[in-house]
Design a protein around this motif. Structure first.
Motif, mmCIF file in Angstrom:
data_model
loop_
_atom_site.group_PDB
_atom_site.id
_atom_site.type_symbol
_atom_site.label_atom_id
_atom_site.label_comp_id
_atom_site.label_asym_id
_atom_site.label_seq_id
_atom_site.Cartn_x
_atom_site.Cartn_y
_atom_site.Cartn_z
ATOM 1 N N ARG A 121 -15.491 110.894 35.000
ATOM 2 C CA ARG A 121 -14.590 111.151 36.126
ATOM 3 C C ARG A 121 -14.656 112.631 36.510
ATOM 4 O O ARG A 121 -14.727 112.983 37.692
ATOM 5 N N VAL A 122 -14.638 113.501 35.507
ATOM 6 C CA VAL A 122 -14.615 114.943 35.755
ATOM 7 C C VAL A 122 -15.864 115.402 36.494
ATOM 8 O O VAL A 122 -15.807 116.307 37.332
ATOM 9 N N THR A 123 -17.005 114.777 36.213
ATOM 10 C CA THR A 123 -18.270 115.193 36.831
ATOM 11 C C THR A 123 -18.604 114.382 38.088
ATOM 12 O O THR A 123 -19.687 114.533 38.646
ATOM 13 N N PHE A 141 -10.230 124.414 31.157
ATOM 14 C CA PHE A 141 -10.849 123.135 30.782
ATOM 15 C C PHE A 141 -10.739 122.982 29.261
ATOM 16 O O PHE A 141 -11.149 123.872 28.513
ATOM 17 N N VAL A 200 -7.428 120.886 32.990
ATOM 18 C CA VAL A 200 -8.104 119.584 32.977
ATOM 19 C C VAL A 200 -8.558 119.311 31.551
ATOM 20 O O VAL A 200 -9.313 120.096 30.973
ATOM 21 N N VAL A 249 -10.608 116.939 29.154
ATOM 22 C CA VAL A 249 -11.653 115.916 29.111
ATOM 23 C C VAL A 249 -11.469 115.102 27.836
ATOM 24 O O VAL A 249 -11.537 115.640 26.724
ATOM 25 N N LEU A 304 -19.638 122.490 34.161
ATOM 26 C CA LEU A 304 -18.368 123.201 34.280
ATOM 27 C C LEU A 304 -18.573 124.696 34.117
ATOM 28 O O LEU A 304 -17.955 125.506 34.819
ATOM 29 N N LEU A 350 -11.541 119.886 42.379
ATOM 30 C CA LEU A 350 -11.523 121.066 41.521
ATOM 31 C C LEU A 350 -11.939 122.307 42.307
ATOM 32 O O LEU A 350 -11.384 123.400 42.103
#
Length: 628
Positions: free
Chosen positions: A126-128, A148, A70, A72, A173, A136
């Protein structure tokens, strides 16, 4: 901690996928460390190859069943270009952002959960997001969450030049996925910002890789502002006619006005700032990336993550806030290693405005003090009499020996004349002191200069300042020289600009200057001599021919031109910037060697296996037609 099978050879993978024969600088060490599951903090200049530092480990770890990486990234344009380049190289990648409709986003999510994706690019918010985190979690439970990569990591720091609050959430993360390695990457970070990245992203145990910040192909030039538009036009016409470049301005209004003015002067100039509608910004950015010779006039809202390699100049019409911002913005020039220019004009008003913005901000005093220190470091660079590059590198902790000369900045190429401005500085400070004694209030730089030079105006007469003992004591200096003295005194903190009308006031340190205890040495103001085009190793004298192609003979030039035409057609067909298909250096090597077989073409730098399969026979036909 998981380790990658030694059967995955990074060098072989680099050549197979990207077509490169060897890694550069720290790349191989970083790749080995991350492939083995280690955390890393990577500081590497723009154009230094940061992307490969996570892309190669991502591909390697995916091949041995360790799942998706992923990435970021804060910018939609960067996601699109990176994904397009990876797909061109045969690496299955995708992005999740607001440009996708519901069906498109769901399709990407299915690919993510299936394990087929090698890399997924997404913004920090978006990731969080809880829904994304649930996906995930599912990948982690199945051992399919590999790595990551946090790009533009300086955005996490409040001390940095491009702080983004959503980056602060990325600390989760480390907490939520402690077994998944993380690599944070940035092109600019001073000591404060670096420490902040480590702390906020919980990278205390990460190995740090710090490359040289030097960009030797960039020429740094800083000139005193004297009709900035005329100066910019002279710079463009003398040195960059027809080149792609970026012009940075501080305000949206100035961006719009400058772009309109440049268009009136015959340039393909486009504005870019946060006040424009999103589709307008996207159209303008696409044109900049895909067309030749476009000048983007922008606020700092534009540029981070822009991969266009042939930006030949970055010009600043206003002073940036700090050296990190200046370095990041100028670093967008010359990513291809070809000669490029970082040109800036600045003046007294820039210094006053930047100090006022800091003083009037609602930030805490500690933050203000740090920002003032950063501004003073930038002003010291602008006012410096020695090598610009030496000062720039020293700011990032990269020391050069005393007396170092880079040979590619204005101060090295045209050593400035110096003059002792100590007595002039004492006169200016004394005059400001007399203003306060006489009327109890301060005045701006323009009125101060009139009084010092003995210029009779309505204001000097009405205020009774023609009777001051300091009236006319500086008649021997020009207005430009006095502006330089005042600018330097503000830059050094001996003067402060106060209030709505930018009135000047003495600071505590002014007393030492008045007593003659501090020497003030200034540079003589002058415009740099125009450079002869083609003199910086482009070789042919033709500014449109890159250095890699300049050494080609007539037949090679014909091949190069034919290959560029072919590349342009392919790029339009695939809706990609041309440099993603092949860069100029790769085309130039093809034109030079004129390979006549697929195996010979495979030895060209930048020709990976997927591109060889997709384009190899087309390229051979183009070369054959030119040579026949």
């Amino acid at each position: 901690m998981l380790t990658v099978s030694p059967a995955v050879d990074p060098d072989a993978l680099l050549h197979e996928v990207f077509g490169y024969a060897r890694f550069r600088g720290h790349q191989r060490d970083i790749v080995d460390h991350v492939m083995a599951g280690g955390d890393a903090l990577v500081l590497m200049p723009t154009g230094g190859g940061k992307s490969l530092c996570y892309q190669v480990p991502a591909i390697a770890r995916h091949r041995v069943g360790q799942g998706v990486t992923v990435v970021v990234s804060p910018l939609i344009a960067l996601m699109h270009d990176q994904v397009g380049a990876l797909e061109e190289a045969g690496v299955h990648a995708a992005f999740l952002n607001s440009t996708l409709d519901s069906a498109g986003a769901q399709a990407v999510e299915r690919e993510l959960l299936s394990g087929r994706l090698v890399m997924l690019y997404a913004a920090p918010e978006r990731v969080t997001n809880p829904r994304f985190l649930a996906m995930l979690d599912s990948l982690r439970e199945r051992g399919r969450l590999s790595l990551f990569a946090i790009d533009e990591a300086h955005c996490v720091s409040q001390w940095g030049h491009d702080f983004r609050e959503e980056y602060l959430q990325l600390a989760l993360l480390a907490e939520r996925y402690p077994g998944v390695p993380r690599i944070a990457l940035t092109a600019t970070a001073d000591d404060h910002t670096r420490a902040d990245i480590v702390h906020r992203l919980q990278l205390e145990s990460a190995r740090a890789f710090v490359a040289s910040f030097d960009r030797p192909n960039i020429r740094y030039t800083i000139v005193e502002k004297d009709n900035a538009r005329t100066q910019l036009l002279r710079f463009l016409r003398d040195e960059h006619e027809g080149d792609a470049g970026i012009v940075y301005c501080q305000s949206r209004r100035k961006v719009d006005e400058t772009a309109e003015w440049l268009a009136g002067e015959g340039y393909t100039a486009l504005p870019y700032h946060a006040g424009l509608e999103a589709d307008v910004r996207r159209r303008h950015q696409d044109r900049f990336l895909r067309e030749d010779g476009v000048v983007m006039v922008a606020t700092v809202a534009f540029g981070m993550g822009i991969d266009k390699p042939d930006v030949r100049f970055v010009a600043h019409l206003d002073l940036p806030k700090n050296i990190e911002g200046y370095y990041q913005e100028t670093g967008r020039a010359g990513r291809d290693g070809e000669p490029a220019d970082a040109w800036m004009t600045y003046g007294l008003a820039d210094v006053v405005n930047q100090r006022r913005m800091i003083d009037e901000s609602a930030a805490e005093e500690e933050f203000k003090r740090l920002q003032v220190g950063k501004l003073e470091a930038l002003l010291a660079l602008a006012e410096s009499l020695d090598c610009r590059r030496q000062r720039l590198l020293a700011y990032f902790g990269e020391a050069k020996p005393t007396g170092y000369r880079c040979g590619n900045c204005d101060n090295c190429l045209q050593p400035p004349e110096r003059w002792d401005a100590t007595e002039a500085a004492r006169k200016a400070l004394s005059c400001i002191y007399r203003f306060r004694q006489h009327s109890g209030i301060g005045y701006g730089a323009g009125h101060l200069i009139d009084v010092l030079r003995g210029k009779s105006t309505d204001k000097t007469r009405e205020r009774g300042h023609e009777q001051l003992s300091t009236f006319g004591i500086g008649a021997d200096l020009s207005e430009a020289q006095w502006r330089g003295v005042i600018r330097q005194l503000i830059a050094l903190g001996h003067l402060a600009s106060e209030g709505e009308y930018n009135t000047l006031a003495l600071t505590d340190s002014a007393r030492a200057v008045l007593r003659g205890e501090i020497k003030i040495e200034l540079r003589e103001a002058r415009e740099p001599a125009p450079r002869v085009r083609g003199s910086r190793s482009r070789g042919s004298g033709n500014p449109k021919v890159p250095r890699a192609a300049a050494v080609l003979d007539d037949a090679g030039q014909a091949r190069f031109a034919a290959l560029k035409t072919w590349r342009s057609e392919v790029a339009k067909e695939h809706n990609l910037p041309a440099y993603i298909v092949f860069n100029d250096a790769t085309l130039a090597q093809m034109a030079s060697e004129s390979p006549d077989s697929l195996s010979a073409l495979a030895s060209i730098s930048g020709v990976g296996s997927k591109k060889l399969e997709a384009y190899g026979r087309q390229i051979l036909r183009v070369l054959e037609q030119v040579d026949s």
